[in-house]
Design a protein around this motif. Structure first.
Motif, mmCIF file in Angstrom:
data_model
loop_
_atom_site.group_PDB
_atom_site.id
_atom_site.type_symbol
_atom_site.label_atom_id
_atom_site.label_comp_id
_atom_site.label_asym_id
_atom_site.label_seq_id
_atom_site.Cartn_x
_atom_site.Cartn_y
_atom_site.Cartn_z
ATOM 1 N N LEU A 9 -76.353 -38.181 105.172
ATOM 2 C CA LEU A 9 -77.741 -38.467 104.801
ATOM 3 C C LEU A 9 -78.038 -39.963 104.771
ATOM 4 O O LEU A 9 -79.194 -40.363 104.863
ATOM 5 N N GLY A 10 -77.028 -40.808 104.665
ATOM 6 C CA GLY A 10 -77.210 -42.255 104.682
ATOM 7 C C GLY A 10 -77.184 -42.838 106.081
ATOM 8 O O GLY A 10 -77.093 -44.043 106.253
ATOM 9 N N ASP A 11 -77.227 -41.995 107.102
ATOM 10 C CA ASP A 11 -77.223 -42.389 108.514
ATOM 11 C C ASP A 11 -75.897 -43.006 108.943
ATOM 12 O O ASP A 11 -75.832 -43.807 109.852
ATOM 13 N N ASN A 12 -74.807 -42.624 108.271
ATOM 14 C CA ASN A 12 -73.460 -43.056 108.658
ATOM 15 C C ASN A 12 -72.830 -41.991 109.540
ATOM 16 O O ASN A 12 -72.881 -40.806 109.217
ATOM 17 N N ARG A 13 -72.220 -42.424 110.622
ATOM 18 C CA ARG A 13 -71.586 -41.483 111.539
ATOM 19 C C ARG A 13 -70.384 -40.849 110.857
ATOM 20 O O ARG A 13 -69.534 -41.544 110.304
ATOM 21 N N ILE A 14 -70.317 -39.506 110.903
ATOM 22 C CA ILE A 14 -69.219 -38.770 110.268
ATOM 23 C C ILE A 14 -68.139 -38.424 111.284
ATOM 24 O O ILE A 14 -66.964 -38.590 111.039
ATOM 25 N N GLY A 15 -68.522 -37.898 112.420
ATOM 26 C CA GLY A 15 -67.551 -37.471 113.416
ATOM 27 C C GLY A 15 -68.226 -36.811 114.596
ATOM 28 O O GLY A 15 -69.448 -36.825 114.719
ATOM 29 N N ASP A 16 -67.412 -36.223 115.469
ATOM 30 C CA ASP A 16 -67.893 -35.572 116.690
ATOM 31 C C ASP A 16 -67.781 -34.070 116.574
ATOM 32 O O ASP A 16 -66.820 -33.551 116.000
ATOM 33 N N PHE A 63 -83.027 -36.762 118.964
ATOM 34 C CA PHE A 63 -82.503 -35.862 117.943
ATOM 35 C C PHE A 63 -81.068 -36.222 117.597
ATOM 36 O O PHE A 63 -80.304 -36.641 118.455
ATOM 37 N N TYR A 64 -80.719 -36.033 116.332
ATOM 38 C CA TYR A 64 -79.329 -36.130 115.926
ATOM 39 C C TYR A 64 -79.094 -35.183 114.757
ATOM 40 O O TYR A 64 -80.028 -34.749 114.102
ATOM 41 N N LEU A 65 -77.839 -34.832 114.535
ATOM 42 C CA LEU A 65 -77.475 -33.836 113.534
ATOM 43 C C LEU A 65 -77.038 -34.500 112.239
ATOM 44 O O LEU A 65 -76.293 -35.473 112.249
ATOM 45 N N VAL A 66 -77.511 -33.944 111.119
ATOM 46 C CA VAL A 66 -77.245 -34.498 109.796
ATOM 47 C C VAL A 66 -76.713 -33.399 108.892
ATOM 48 O O VAL A 66 -77.120 -32.244 108.996
ATOM 49 N N MET A 67 -75.816 -33.789 107.995
ATOM 50 C CA MET A 67 -75.338 -32.853 106.984
ATOM 51 C C MET A 67 -75.166 -33.595 105.666
ATOM 52 O O MET A 67 -74.994 -34.812 105.650
ATOM 53 N N ASN A 68 -75.216 -32.861 104.575
ATOM 54 C CA ASN A 68 -75.067 -33.449 103.249
ATOM 55 C C ASN A 68 -73.584 -33.483 102.890
ATOM 56 O O ASN A 68 -73.100 -32.680 102.097
ATOM 57 N N SER A 69 -72.866 -34.398 103.514
ATOM 58 C CA SER A 69 -71.439 -34.559 103.284
ATOM 59 C C SER A 69 -71.073 -35.981 103.682
ATOM 60 O O SER A 69 -71.861 -36.681 104.309
ATOM 61 N N THR A 70 -69.881 -36.403 103.339
ATOM 62 C CA THR A 70 -69.408 -37.728 103.722
ATOM 63 C C THR A 70 -68.156 -37.596 104.575
ATOM 64 O O THR A 70 -67.489 -36.554 104.573
ATOM 65 N N LYS A 71 -67.834 -38.667 105.270
ATOM 66 C CA LYS A 71 -66.619 -38.674 106.083
ATOM 67 C C LYS A 71 -65.390 -38.446 105.203
ATOM 68 O O LYS A 71 -64.490 -37.692 105.561
ATOM 69 N N ASP A 72 -65.381 -39.077 104.020
ATOM 70 C CA ASP A 72 -64.231 -38.913 103.118
ATOM 71 C C ASP A 72 -64.072 -37.471 102.656
ATOM 72 O O ASP A 72 -62.948 -36.959 102.570
ATOM 73 N N SER A 73 -65.177 -36.788 102.348
ATOM 74 C CA SER A 73 -65.051 -35.393 101.905
ATOM 75 C C SER A 73 -64.544 -34.511 103.046
ATOM 76 O O SER A 73 -63.782 -33.581 102.809
#
Length: 109
Positions: A9-16, A63-73
């Motif tokens: 949600l903070g517009d940080n890339r999590i992964g592919d 378009f881009y995909l968003v989720m309510n999670s962090t890379k660390d989680s």
């Protein structure tokens, strides 16, 4: 077109997005996300429920995909590995298969 990158949600890339898991009724149930690592080395694969992801647009109307999670989680979540013999995603700690079907298979690729 939706990109394969996932963001928090903070517009940080999590992964592919590495794979899309579907059930026997051809409904998408999960996305297999590759997180961490560098150039594919040390990357962990995590199954994320499809209903936790939504599409949004950036300033350039892409378009881009968003989720309510962090890379660390996601790095701390249970990981999966792809077993080429059974052609299925298996828990990281599962033994390698010998070609026989497990009694309760995870969603097929």
């Amino acid at each position: 077109m939706v990109q394969t990158d996932r963001y928090d949600l903070g517009d940080n890339r999590i992964g592919d997005i590495e794979d899309v898991l579907i059930d026997h009724d051809a409904k998408i149930v999960a996305l297999m996300i590759g997180v961490g690592g560098f150039l594919g080395i040390g990357e962990k694969h995590v199954a994320v429920p499809y209903n936790t992801v939504h599409a949004t647009t950036k300033d350039n109307n892409k378009f881009y995909l968003v989720m309510n999670s962090t890379k660390d989680s996601l790095k701390n979540a249970a990981g999966y590995k792809y077993d080429r013999t059974s052609m299925m995603w298996m828990p990281e700690n599962a033994p390698a298969t010998t070609g026989s079907s497990p009694s309760s298979p995870p969603p097929r690729r």
